[in-house]
Design an enzyme around this catalytic site. Structure first.
Site: not given
Ligand code: ADP
Length: 395
Positions: A9, A95, A183, A243, A381
């Protein structure tokens, strides 16, 4: 010989890895995970085995200050060789943030498909180049190794068009300006656990709240994505660590035209200086804010919960009802107080929390007679990527 799948990732300043052992007759299980952090500044390598024993925790040599993903990969490969001399890597799963409108499933990588993913860079300029840098670094170091891209957007391609639209001229949609959602690997993993453990619940109308540093929510029915709080980029929806989340586009115009901010300044403001950090003026870390007595910290936490409540209502509306709510990711998995506050504001949706089960971080945290059930499922994940890679390699 130990056979394994490596999961990578790659971010702008970090390269995370997980190594999963493969045996034909069983599920994959984690052997080692870690990361090279501080790529581009002060590179540092950390790795732990599956018992959480530290295998590496060291700065990378001074000469590597200009370290990139290739050098990060080299550090990981050296550790794996030292720790597992009989290791045979079967493939690498990555990913990849953006699969565009086209890729609705993981993709076996070839020079041609890598080129196609490069073409999607304008859709995710902050992430896609780093994902691709790691893919290229592996291809260079080990051209024999099969590689698979697993997309954060793919899970959402099941959404009907109405949930992918903006109210812009239709040709914007045709040009790819649409709600992609992110996601997805987390939602896919959490849905798979729910389906395995509670198939009847998984068949219903479920909202999954992925509350981490990045945060979003997804309406899922029959383990398929119906709608997501994130849109064209990972800026939309919930307020996050740094964010903004949902924002009137007119604010961006105002900042550019009236306050004369540059495009870079606006980007930095929206991605790095807003959210929990910007509102509180203290930290992007939920633990710090929950421990703080400052009114601004409380305001930031209040707004975080408020945005979740509003998105929950919106996502329930997209399914015409709600049967279950699932919490996952750093805040969702660990913060009983945030879960409690979200559930208290969702009583109108038939949610009643069991305070003891919630405080104990149990799997089911709703009261026994709660019409809508509430669950806690840790995300994974990396395992989702490893499973996809295994499937793509036909193992
Ligand atoms: P990401 O993967 O998006 O970087 P994570 O899923 O690791 O983020 O979540 C990080 C967030 O989880 C941080 O805001 C952190 O404060 C929060 N977190 C972790 N543990 C707790 C806890 N016990 N209580 C509240 N927040 C927590």
């Amino acid at each position: 010989m130990t056979k394994a799948i490596l999961v990578l990732n790659a971010g702008s300043s970090s390269l995370k890895f997980s190594l999963f052992e493969y045996e034909a007759a069983s599920d994959l299980h984690l052997m080692t995970k870690g990361q090279v952090e501080g790529i581009g500044t002060a590179p540092h390598f950390v790795a732990k085995d599956h018992h959480n024993q530290i295998l590496a925790d060291q700065p990378l040599p001074e000469s590597n200050q200009s370290i990139g993903h290739s050098e990060g990969l080299h550090a990981i490969a050296t550790l794996l060789r030292d720790q597992y001399p009989d290791l045979k890597l079967l493939g690498v799963g990555h990913r990849v943030v953006h699969g565009g409108a086209h890729y609705a499933a993981p993709l076996r990588l070839t020079p041609g498909t890598i080129g196609a993913l490069e073409g999607l860079t304008p859709l995710a300029p902050l992430h896609q180049p780093h994902n691709l840098a790691a893919i290229r670094a592996v291809a260079e170091a080990r051209p024999d190794l099969p590689q698979v891209a697993c997309f954060d957007t793919a899970f959402h391609r099941s959404q009907e068009q109405i949930n992918q639209l903006f109210g812009l001229p239709y040709n914007c949609y045709e040009r790819g300006i649409r709600r992609y959602g992110f996601h997805g690997l987390s939602y896919e993993y959490v849905s798979s656990v729910l389906k395995q453990q509670e198939p009847e619940v998984a068949a219903g109308k479920v909202v999954i709240a992925h509350l981490g540093n990045g945060a979003s929510m997804c309406a899922v029915q029959n383990s398929k994505s119906v709608a997501s709080s994130m849109g064209f980029t990972a800026l939309d929806g919930l307020m996050m660590g740094t964010r903004t989340g949902n924002l009137d586009a007119g604010v961006v115009l105002y900042l550019l035209q009236q306050e004369q901010l540059s495009v870079q300044q606006v980007e930095e403001l929206l991605y790095k200086r807003s959210g929990l950090l910007g509102l509180s003026g203290i930290s992007s870390d939920m633990r710090v804010l929950l421990d703080s007595h400052e009114p601004q910290a409380a305001l930031a936490v209040d707004y975080f919960v408020h945005r979740i409540s509003r998105e929950l209502g919106s996502l329930a509306a997209s399914m015409n009802g709600l049967d279950a709510l699932v919490f996952t990711a750093g805040i969702g998995e660990n913060s009983a107080i945030i879960r409690q506050r979200v559930c208290e504001q969702a009583q109108w949706l038939g949610i009643e929390i069991d305070p003891h089960a919630n405080a104990a971080n149990e799997f089911c945290i709703s009261a026994i007679d709660s019409p809508t059930t509430v669950w806690l499922i840790p995300s994974n994940e990396e395992l989702m990527i490893a499973r996809h890679t295994r499937t793509q390699l036909g193992l």
